[in-house]
Design a protein around this motif. Structure first.
Motif, PDB file in Angstrom:
ATOM      1  N   UNK A  10      -4.569   1.852  -7.826  1.00 28.85           N
ATOM      2  CA  UNK A  10      -5.121   2.024  -9.262  1.00 28.85           C
ATOM      3  C   UNK A  10      -3.928   2.272  -9.958  1.00 28.85           C
ATOM      4  N   UNK A  11      -2.972   3.280  -9.913  1.00 30.32           N
ATOM      5  CA  UNK A  11      -1.730   3.530 -10.429  1.00 30.32           C
ATOM      6  C   UNK A  11      -0.669   2.475 -10.377  1.00 30.32           C
ATOM      7  N   UNK A  12      -0.475   2.158  -8.936  1.00 31.09           N
ATOM      8  CA  UNK A  12       0.801   1.548  -8.524  1.00 31.09           C
ATOM      9  C   UNK A  12       0.623  -0.308  -8.648  1.00 31.09           C
ATOM     10  N   UNK A  13      -0.355  -0.556  -9.159  1.00 28.81           N
ATOM     11  CA  UNK A  13      -0.332  -2.191  -9.273  1.00 28.81           C
ATOM     12  C   UNK A  13       0.520  -2.464 -10.412  1.00 28.81           C
ATOM     13  N   UNK A  14       0.653  -1.470 -11.373  1.00 28.54           N
ATOM     14  CA  UNK A  14       1.440  -1.886 -12.571  1.00 28.54           C
ATOM     15  C   UNK A  14       2.989  -1.844 -12.047  1.00 28.54           C
ATOM     16  N   UNK A  15       3.110  -0.911 -10.919  1.00 28.02           N
ATOM     17  CA  UNK A  15       4.519  -0.981 -10.439  1.00 28.02           C
ATOM     18  C   UNK A  15       5.048  -1.532  -9.370  1.00 28.02           C
ATOM     19  N   UNK A  16       4.276  -1.679  -8.491  1.00 27.34           N
ATOM     20  CA  UNK A  16       4.509  -2.385  -7.013  1.00 27.34           C
ATOM     21  C   UNK A  16       3.734  -3.751  -6.736  1.00 27.34           C
ATOM     22  N   UNK A  17       4.403  -4.471  -6.058  1.00 36.59           N
ATOM     23  CA  UNK A  17       3.441  -5.658  -5.813  1.00 36.59           C
ATOM     24  C   UNK A  17       2.773  -5.287  -4.546  1.00 36.59           C
ATOM     25  N   UNK A  18       1.637  -6.314  -4.198  1.00 34.03           N
ATOM     26  CA  UNK A  18       0.846  -5.910  -2.920  1.00 34.03           C
ATOM     27  C   UNK A  18       1.806  -5.984  -1.620  1.00 34.03           C
ATOM     28  N   UNK A  19       2.897  -6.668  -1.789  1.00 33.07           N
ATOM     29  CA  UNK A  19       3.892  -6.607  -0.537  1.00 33.07           C
ATOM     30  C   UNK A  19       4.377  -5.122  -0.305  1.00 33.07           C
ATOM     31  N   UNK A  20       4.470  -4.223  -1.238  1.00 36.03           N
ATOM     32  CA  UNK A  20       4.968  -2.986  -0.917  1.00 36.03           C
ATOM     33  C   UNK A  20       3.831  -2.294  -0.143  1.00 36.03           C
ATOM     34  N   UNK A  21       2.671  -2.361  -0.678  1.00 30.24           N
ATOM     35  CA  UNK A  21       1.373  -1.855   0.016  1.00 30.24           C
ATOM     36  C   UNK A  21       1.403  -2.287   1.404  1.00 30.24           C
ATOM     37  N   UNK A  22       1.586  -3.404   1.658  1.00 31.95           N
ATOM     38  CA  UNK A  22       1.554  -3.936   2.848  1.00 31.95           C
ATOM     39  C   UNK A  22       2.573  -3.632   3.823  1.00 31.95           C
ATOM     40  N   UNK A  23       3.867  -3.388   3.385  1.00 32.01           N
ATOM     41  CA  UNK A  23       5.108  -3.014   4.270  1.00 32.01           C
ATOM     42  C   UNK A  23       4.688  -1.576   4.568  1.00 32.01           C
ATOM     43  N   UNK A  24       4.325  -0.548   3.566  1.00 37.00           N
ATOM     44  CA  UNK A  24       4.229   0.635   3.906  1.00 37.00           C
ATOM     45  C   UNK A  24       2.940   0.851   4.645  1.00 37.00           C
ATOM     46  N   UNK A  25       1.835   0.262   4.771  1.00 40.75           N
ATOM     47  CA  UNK A  25       0.556   0.477   5.673  1.00 40.75           C
ATOM     48  C   UNK A  25       0.908  -0.289   6.911  1.00 40.75           C
ATOM     49  N   UNK A  26       1.652  -1.381   6.801  1.00 39.95           N
ATOM     50  CA  UNK A  26       1.975  -1.942   7.951  1.00 39.95           C
ATOM     51  C   UNK A  26       2.992  -1.144   8.770  1.00 39.95           C
ATOM     52  N   UNK A  27       3.734  -0.641   8.071  1.00 37.99           N
ATOM     53  CA  UNK A  27       4.804   0.361   8.868  1.00 37.99           C
ATOM     54  C   UNK A  27       4.152   1.363   9.743  1.00 37.99           C
ATOM     55  N   UNK A  28       3.187   2.286   8.810  1.00 35.37           N
ATOM     56  CA  UNK A  28       2.376   3.262   9.529  1.00 35.37           C
ATOM     57  C   UNK A  28       1.366   2.681  10.802  1.00 35.37           C
ATOM     58  N   UNK A  29       1.024   1.805  10.409  1.00 39.06           N
ATOM     59  CA  UNK A  29      -0.036   1.175  11.595  1.00 39.06           C
ATOM     60  C   UNK A  29       0.837   0.713  12.752  1.00 39.06           C
ATOM     61  N   UNK A  30       1.931   0.188  12.596  1.00 38.63           N
ATOM     62  CA  UNK A  30       2.982  -0.359  13.831  1.00 38.63           C
ATOM     63  C   UNK A  30       3.310   0.967  14.420  1.00 38.63           C
ATOM     64  N   UNK A  31       3.687   2.008  13.613  1.00 40.70           N
ATOM     65  CA  UNK A  31       4.106   3.243  14.258  1.00 40.70           C
ATOM     66  C   UNK A  31       3.090   3.866  15.060  1.00 40.70           C
TER      67      UNK A  31
END
Length: 181
Positions: A21-42
């Motif tokens: 809700x708050x991050x869409x104005x500041x980050x691209x979906x790729x940032x969300x993908x990288x953060x979530x993907x990194x956590x799931x991979x770890x």
């Protein structure tokens, strides 16, 4: 280390609707993908091997890859749908291939469950599966048609309240069942 990544995934899951809700104005979906993907991979690399654990991580990683490649903000709303589908699969498949998930958890505290408790835990597992089915359908509708504020309200507050009510209701019923044993 696995517990740390599990905890981080839990926190990320709880905060996810607000971050979207708050991050869409500041980050691209790729940032969300990288953060979530990194956590799931770890999590996948450090977690104990449990039945279904790897396919849960693979499904989440595929979603993160799709989100990163597509870079489509609308896809961000589908992560809670994926999580609910995973939980539905976990509870539902445990009914088919047994023992039911709630029975497994109950046996951690009480290895020798009476027959009435085994039947009860099977019923509770069905209730949870039905809850996650209904929640998934509602989340899909919100992802497709609702304003972002409604989606955030439901995924960030209401769904957790419903889960809490289900936990509390089941605990109250379990106390009554135990009294009548």
């Amino acid at each position: 280390m696995a517990r740390l990544f599990g905890l981080l995934l839990l926190i990320a899951g709880v905060l996810y609707p607000f971050a979207v809700y708050y991050g869409l104005e500041h980050w691209s979906p790729r940032v969300f993908a990288a953060l979530l993907g990194g956590l799931w991979l770890a999590r996948a690399l450090t977690a104990r091997r449990r039945p279904g654990g790897l396919w849960l991580a693979v499904a989440a990683l595929v979603f993160c890859l799709l989100l990163g490649v597509a870079n489509e903000p609308a896809l961000l709303r589908w992560y809670p749908v994926l999580l609910n589908l995973m939980l539905l699969a976990l509870f539902g498949l445990s009914l088919k291939f047994g023992p039911p998930l709630v029975e497994r958890m109950a046996r951690l505290r009480e290895p020798e469950l009476p027959d009435v408790a085994v039947r009860y835990t099977r019923t509770v597992t069905k209730v949870w599966a039905l809850f996650f089915l209904g929640n998934t359908v509602l989340l899909m509708a919100l992802a497709m048609w609702a304003p972002l504020s409604w989606w955030t309200l439901y995924t960030g507050f209401i769904s957790y309240g419903l889960i809490g009510l289900l936990f509390a209701g089941e605990w109250l019923i379990r106390q009554q069942v135990r009294k009548h044993e």
